[in-house]
Design an enzyme around this catalytic site. Structure first.
Site, PDB file in Angstrom:
ATOM      1  N   GLN A  96      -5.497  -8.132   3.101  1.00 22.36           N
ATOM      2  CA  GLN A  96      -6.038  -8.065   4.456  1.00 22.36           C
ATOM      3  C   GLN A  96      -5.534  -6.828   5.178  1.00 22.36           C
ATOM      4  O   GLN A  96      -4.662  -6.105   4.686  1.00 22.36           O
ATOM      5  CB  GLN A  96      -5.599  -9.315   5.226  1.00 22.36           C
ATOM      6  CG  GLN A  96      -4.091  -9.464   5.299  1.00 22.36           C
ATOM      7  CD  GLN A  96      -3.635 -10.779   5.908  1.00 22.36           C
ATOM      8  OE1 GLN A  96      -3.065 -10.788   6.995  1.00 22.36           O
ATOM      9  NE2 GLN A  96      -3.873 -11.877   5.207  1.00 22.36           N
ATOM     10  N   HIS A  98      -5.110  -5.395   9.631  1.00 25.20           N
ATOM     11  CA  HIS A  98      -5.305  -5.623  11.062  1.00 25.20           C
ATOM     12  C   HIS A  98      -5.842  -4.333  11.677  1.00 25.20           C
ATOM     13  O   HIS A  98      -5.360  -3.235  11.359  1.00 25.20           O
ATOM     14  CB  HIS A  98      -3.999  -6.025  11.741  1.00 25.20           C
ATOM     15  CG  HIS A  98      -3.319  -7.178  11.078  1.00 25.20           C
ATOM     16  ND1 HIS A  98      -3.881  -8.424  10.990  1.00 25.20           N
ATOM     17  CD2 HIS A  98      -2.120  -7.261  10.439  1.00 25.20           C
ATOM     18  CE1 HIS A  98      -3.062  -9.231  10.343  1.00 25.20           C
ATOM     19  NE2 HIS A  98      -1.983  -8.545   9.999  1.00 25.20           N
ATOM     20  N   GLU A 115       2.242  -4.594  12.854  1.00 26.04           N
ATOM     21  CA  GLU A 115       3.352  -5.524  12.649  1.00 26.04           C
ATOM     22  C   GLU A 115       4.380  -4.902  11.719  1.00 26.04           C
ATOM     23  O   GLU A 115       4.162  -3.843  11.134  1.00 26.04           O
ATOM     24  CB  GLU A 115       2.836  -6.842  12.051  1.00 26.04           C
ATOM     25  CG  GLU A 115       2.190  -6.702  10.687  1.00 26.04           C
ATOM     26  CD  GLU A 115       1.675  -8.028  10.146  1.00 26.04           C
ATOM     27  OE1 GLU A 115       2.161  -9.084  10.562  1.00 26.04           O
ATOM     28  OE2 GLU A 115       0.794  -7.992   9.272  1.00 26.04           O
ATOM     29  N   HIS A 172      -2.570  -5.055   3.105  1.00 27.73           N
ATOM     30  CA  HIS A 172      -1.299  -5.707   2.768  1.00 27.73           C
ATOM     31  C   HIS A 172      -1.499  -7.175   2.428  1.00 27.73           C
ATOM     32  O   HIS A 172      -2.502  -7.779   2.806  1.00 27.73           O
ATOM     33  CB  HIS A 172      -0.304  -5.575   3.922  1.00 27.73           C
ATOM     34  CG  HIS A 172      -0.737  -6.280   5.177  1.00 27.73           C
ATOM     35  ND1 HIS A 172      -1.588  -5.699   6.086  1.00 27.73           N
ATOM     36  CD2 HIS A 172      -0.457  -7.511   5.671  1.00 27.73           C
ATOM     37  CE1 HIS A 172      -1.798  -6.534   7.098  1.00 27.73           C
ATOM     38  NE2 HIS A 172      -1.119  -7.651   6.855  1.00 27.73           N
ATOM     39  N   ARG A 192     -10.018  -9.962   6.164  1.00 28.03           N
ATOM     40  CA  ARG A 192      -9.702 -10.186   4.751  1.00 28.03           C
ATOM     41  C   ARG A 192     -10.641  -9.398   3.847  1.00 28.03           C
ATOM     42  O   ARG A 192     -11.854  -9.424   4.029  1.00 28.03           O
ATOM     43  CB  ARG A 192      -9.821 -11.667   4.387  1.00 28.03           C
ATOM     44  CG  ARG A 192      -8.885 -12.597   5.121  1.00 28.03           C
ATOM     45  CD  ARG A 192      -8.943 -14.004   4.520  1.00 28.03           C
ATOM     46  NE  ARG A 192      -8.333 -14.967   5.416  1.00 28.03           N
ATOM     47  CZ  ARG A 192      -9.025 -15.761   6.235  1.00 28.03           C
ATOM     48  NH1 ARG A 192     -10.354 -15.718   6.229  1.00 28.03           N
ATOM     49  NH2 ARG A 192      -8.405 -16.601   7.029  1.00 28.03           N
TER      50      ARG A 192
END
Length: 317
Positions: A96, A98, A115, A172, A192
């Site tokens: 996936q 972000h 993140e 990641h 995803r």
């Protein structure tokens, strides 16, 4: 709502069921919930009407506290800007990424979600998926459409206590049995690419993929750095590891205490215990607990054998 005093507050976790979830959050962290299987314990999350941590003993959620007591946070964002979770996968997470802010807001009415992780534990053969081998977007799409993921995806051995940064657009996935502490922007926008053709046993259907959105957002060329080691330093009785400090995103550090130490954070902060027991600012804590310290709380005494992550935020300006 009753009047709240400025003090340390316990924050109860918010649990997310995940088909890949394990059992360590129950057996090792002592979390009690009807959610099963537990994939993630959100130690800090404040997404109203979606995922929102309770403030223990106050009949209020973290998002409500943020709006009721803005002077305890002094942030430049409408919502609490950071999120913290401990993630326990008994199977690989989906591959996936972000997105960044602009794309996420345009397509999903959300902020982006950069993140970073610190590996709390890993088996000897533990791994993460991180980045890819494609040289161009066309090559990336071609390999993904052919499902030639062995050629496309890049894997790294997981390293206990090492840090890894996951900027927006980075492909990641955390591998099975790799336990991680994660901090991110307080958003929930994930695209995803691949989920191993798994069927969700509770729905009988595969989970949604977002291949076009991945193609739109994946970083090409892939210039990811991988794991980074930060050396701790002794400060006032605490071994302090400073991982990340970026205004407008998040600040993360770690305090490890053998018997006693003190730490002062001039911003609000969330203290999450990942090992040991003792007390923080006179409040008894054990593995799995999270305390919130309002801005201006001053120096805190840490007593006992403790391993604590400290998550906070500095304004962009």
């Amino acid at each position: 709502m009753k009047k709240l005093k400025k003090k340390l507050y316990r924050i109860a976790p918010f649990f997310e069921e995940r088909m890949w979830g394990g059992n360590r959050l129950r057996t090792e962290f002592g979390y009690v919930t009807e959610v099963d299987p537990i994939g993630e314990a959100y130690n800090v999350v404040a997404l109203p009407n979606h995922a929102d941590c309770p403030v223990v003993g106050e009949d209020i959620t973290l998002s409500q506290l943020y709006h009721e007591k803005p002077e305890w946070f002094c942030c430049d964002t409408e919502e609490l800007p950071i999120r913290v979770n401990i993630l326990d996968p008994a199977a690989d997470l989906s591959v996936q990424l972000h997105p960044g802010d602009e794309y996420a807001m345009k397509h999903d009415h959300s902020r982006g979600k950069p993140e970073c992780w610190v590996i709390l534990d890993t088996p000897e053969d533990g791994y993460i998926e991180f980045g890819h081998h494609a040289k161009t977007r066309e090559e990336f799409i071609q390999l993904a459409e052919k499902k030639d993921f062995e050629k496309l995806l890049k894997y790294l051995p997981a390293k206990k206590d090492w840090f890894i940064d996951i900027p927006a657009g980075t492909l990641h996935a955390i591998g099975k049995n790799v336990l991680t502490y994660n901090i991110s922007r307080d958003a929930d926008c994930t695209y995803r690419l691949y989920d191993y053709d798994r069927i969700n046993p509770k729905t009988g259907t595969p989970r949604d993929l977002h291949t076009q959105k991945v193609y739109d957002n994946v970083n090409i060329p892939d210039d990811t750095l991988g794991f980074v080691w930060f050396e701790p330093a002794l400060e006032n009785g605490c071994m302090v590891t400073r991982y990340w400090d970026e205004p407008g995103l998040y600040t993360l550090l770690r305090l490890q205490v053998e018997k006693e130490g003190s730490y002062e954070q001039n911003r609000f902060a969330f203290y999450t215990v990942v090992e040991g027991q003792g007390s923080i600012g006179g409040v008894p804590v054990k593995k799995g607990d999270t305390l919130f310290a309002p801005q201006g709380i001053g120096s805190l005494l840490l007593e006992g054998k403790l391993d604590v992550f400290v998550a906070t935020y500095r304004n962009a300006k």
